[in-house]
Scaffold this motif. Structure first.
Motif, PDB file in Angstrom:
ATOM      1  N   GLY A   1       0.794  -1.213   0.000  1.00 38.73           N
ATOM      2  CA  GLY A   1       0.000   0.000   0.000  1.00 38.73           C
ATOM      3  C   GLY A   1       0.830   1.268   0.000  1.00 38.73           C
ATOM      4  N   PHE A   2       2.137   1.157   0.231  1.00 36.01           N
ATOM      5  CA  PHE A   2       3.027   2.308   0.263  1.00 36.01           C
ATOM      6  C   PHE A   2       3.966   2.366  -0.935  1.00 36.01           C
ATOM      7  N   SER A   3       4.161   1.255  -1.614  1.00 40.33           N
ATOM      8  CA  SER A   3       5.091   1.232  -2.745  1.00 40.33           C
ATOM      9  C   SER A   3       4.723   0.083  -3.670  1.00 40.33           C
ATOM     10  N   ALA A   4       4.871   0.323  -4.983  1.00 37.09           N
ATOM     11  CA  ALA A   4       4.627  -0.740  -5.956  1.00 37.09           C
ATOM     12  C   ALA A   4       5.820  -1.677  -6.069  1.00 37.09           C
ATOM     13  N   GLN A   5       6.964  -1.295  -5.478  1.00 39.98           N
ATOM     14  CA  GLN A   5       8.177  -2.120  -5.529  1.00 39.98           C
ATOM     15  C   GLN A   5       8.505  -2.580  -4.108  1.00 39.98           C
ATOM     16  N   VAL A   6       7.997  -3.739  -3.760  1.00 37.90           N
ATOM     17  CA  VAL A   6       8.241  -4.366  -2.459  1.00 37.90           C
ATOM     18  C   VAL A   6       8.921  -5.699  -2.718  1.00 37.90           C
ATOM     19  N   SER A   7      10.005  -5.954  -2.018  1.00 35.52           N
ATOM     20  CA  SER A   7      10.769  -7.187  -2.244  1.00 35.52           C
ATOM     21  C   SER A   7      10.980  -7.926  -0.930  1.00 35.52           C
ATOM     22  N   LEU A   8      10.939  -9.260  -1.021  1.00 33.99           N
ATOM     23  CA  LEU A   8      11.243 -10.151   0.109  1.00 33.99           C
ATOM     24  C   LEU A   8      12.583 -10.836  -0.128  1.00 33.99           C
TER      25      LEU A   8
END
Length: 473
Positions: free
Chosen positions: A92-99
């Motif tokens: 919800g804060f960024s379209a680029q989230v990585s695990l």
């Protein structure tokens, strides 16, 4: 705009995931791992640490010190589920989230600052929401994801925006804290290298001959000279969460705490993917019998946590529990797009009143789905037959006809014509010959002596007073 990466390190993800499901979070708690014959304490909460317990301690040694603590399994699968849940929240804060890193979230936030404000405000919001969700965190900001992750090893709250400042912050770091494999860090320590600054001062060709190629690639990525290939998270199209209770629950009141946690998690998940929920199922698991199912259906998509809890609670209280409950599971598959209600800049409603949507859903939860009805139009010119009760607010548009009153009387009544003023009419309505309800009337818009506007008719060809059929607002 240059990219900026936030690293959210979750140092006690397994412990937080267990503690947030317990009614008494201050109770001493340890997580156990290892084979049954040699159980080891993997994590301890502050209350357990105060009793002298610590990670790495044998369970037998801990029990020799004290018996006043609870225990749970150190579940790697649960850790993965919590990380996936938090990734959905971060989406919800960024379209680029990585695990990419375990127990860690990487977010590209440079492109989100225009929406969420400057970084100090943005960071405060991340910390506040993570705290409300029940997860401890360490947060750092850097121009590249590798540096953000490495800085989180030794800092919390550090924010670096350019390459020159980044190098100055990285060089003092010990070589065993810069993300190298343990064997490589040990070999560098045996060579007398203690800091990243000393390592960077060595010739690259010498390092290339002595160490695997991953060392130089990692150093280049750390300094932002080489991009790190990341796979970005995409939220799933369904929500499925389960809370196992510590004991058998027989009352609705005792189910409210886990229910509040489940609905809050659902709301956080929905906010992350910018959607709402219109139908979900609460499963109540029992021992030696099928789970009870409570289906919650809404007339429109919602995602407010307080509203979801209130509606589910109202329906749960009407359910007779056939047996004690061992676990709760909430499943949502219908996740339509969420369109927030348009609100006035200045809310003129009384302080204690509710918006219509919330009041409608609360009444349906308390009284039943069929207890609250709306009004819809029907393709019939006869006033008595032109409306119908509907449970859904989505109704076809009104036909283009003359003015119609908001209040239609159940039975027409004679209208005294003294002082009566006819404003419009007649409008003739002839219909119903096919079903035995034939009527032929001439309708008039009239105004009484007191100024009220009414809808009245006289049968075609008939005599006598006008018949009052409805009042205009």
């Amino acid at each position: 705009m240059n990219p900026l990466w936030a690293c959210i390190l979750l140092p006690q993800l397994a412990l937080d995931g267990v503690m947030r499901q317990r009614i008494e979070p201050t109770e001493p708690l340890v997580l156990l791992g290892g084979p049954p014959q040699r159980r080891v304490l993997q994590a301890v909460n502050p209350a357990a640490r105060a009793l002298g317990l610590k990670p790495g301690q044998l369970l037998s040694a801990a029990q020799a010190l004290t018996r006043g603590f609870a225990s749970a399994d150190y579940d790697l699968a649960a850790i993965e589920r919590w990380q996936q849940f938090l990734a959905a929240w971060a989406y919800g804060f960024s379209a680029q989230v990585s695990l990419h890193y375990p127990r860690c979230l990487l977010l590209e936030v440079g492109s989100s600052l225009g929406l969420f404000g400057p970084w100090p405000h943005f960071e405060a919001r991340l910390r506040r929401e993570l705290g409300e969700l029940g997860f401890q965190q360490r947060i750092t900001l850097a121009p590249n994801p590798v540096a953000a992750r490495v800085l989180a090893n030794v800092h919390d709250g550090l924010a670096i925006g350019d390459a020159a400042e980044l190098r100055a912050a990285l060089e003092p770091l010990p070589v065993d804290r810069i993300g190298l494999p343990r064997e490589t860090a040990s070999a560098l320590a045996r060579m007398g290298l203690r800091s990243l600054q000393q390592l960077l001062a060595l010739p690259r060709d010498g390092l290339a001959r002595r160490f695997p190629a991953e060392l130089l690639r990692h150093l280049d990525s750390l300094l932002g000279e080489r991009a790190l290939a990341l796979e970005f998270y995409r939220p799933p199209d369904r929500f499925d969460a389960r809370i196992e209770l510590n004991f058998e629950v027989e009352s609705h009141q005792a189910l409210l705490f886990p229910l509040r946690r489940l609905t809050a998690d659902l709301a956080a998940y929905l906010a992350g993917r910018d959607s709402g929920v219109q139908r979900f199922t609460l499963h109540l698991e029992h021992r030696n019998r099928p789970a009870s199912q409570l289906v919650v259906g809404l007339l429109s998509a919602e995602r407010d946590p307080a509203m979801l809890l209130e509606l589910t609670r109202g329906r749960l209280e009407q359910l007779q529990l056939p047996a004690p409950v061992l676990a709760l599971r909430l499943e949502a598959r219908e996740l339509p797009a969420f369109a927030p209600q348009h609100r006035q800049l200045f809310d003129e409603r009384p302080q204690q009143s509710l918006p219509w949507e919330q009041l409608r859903e609360r009444l349906r939860a308390r009284l039943g789905d069929e207890a609250v009805q709306g009004l819809g139009v029907r393709a019939d010119h006869r006033p008595e037959q032109s409306w119908q009760a509907e449970s859904d607010r989505r109704t076809p548009p009104l036909p283009s006809v003359g003015p119609r009153p908001a209040w239609l009387l159940g039975e027409p009544q004679p209208l005294a014509e003294a002082g009566l003023l006819i404003l419009a009419g007649p409008e003739r309505i002839e219909s119903g010959w096919w079903d035995g309800g034939d009527l032929r009337r001439d309708y008039y818009l009239v105004q009484t002596r007191s100024g009220q506007r009414a809808w009245a008719f006289r049968p075609v060809g008939g005599r006598g007073p006008l018949q009052l059929h409805g009042w205009f607002a």
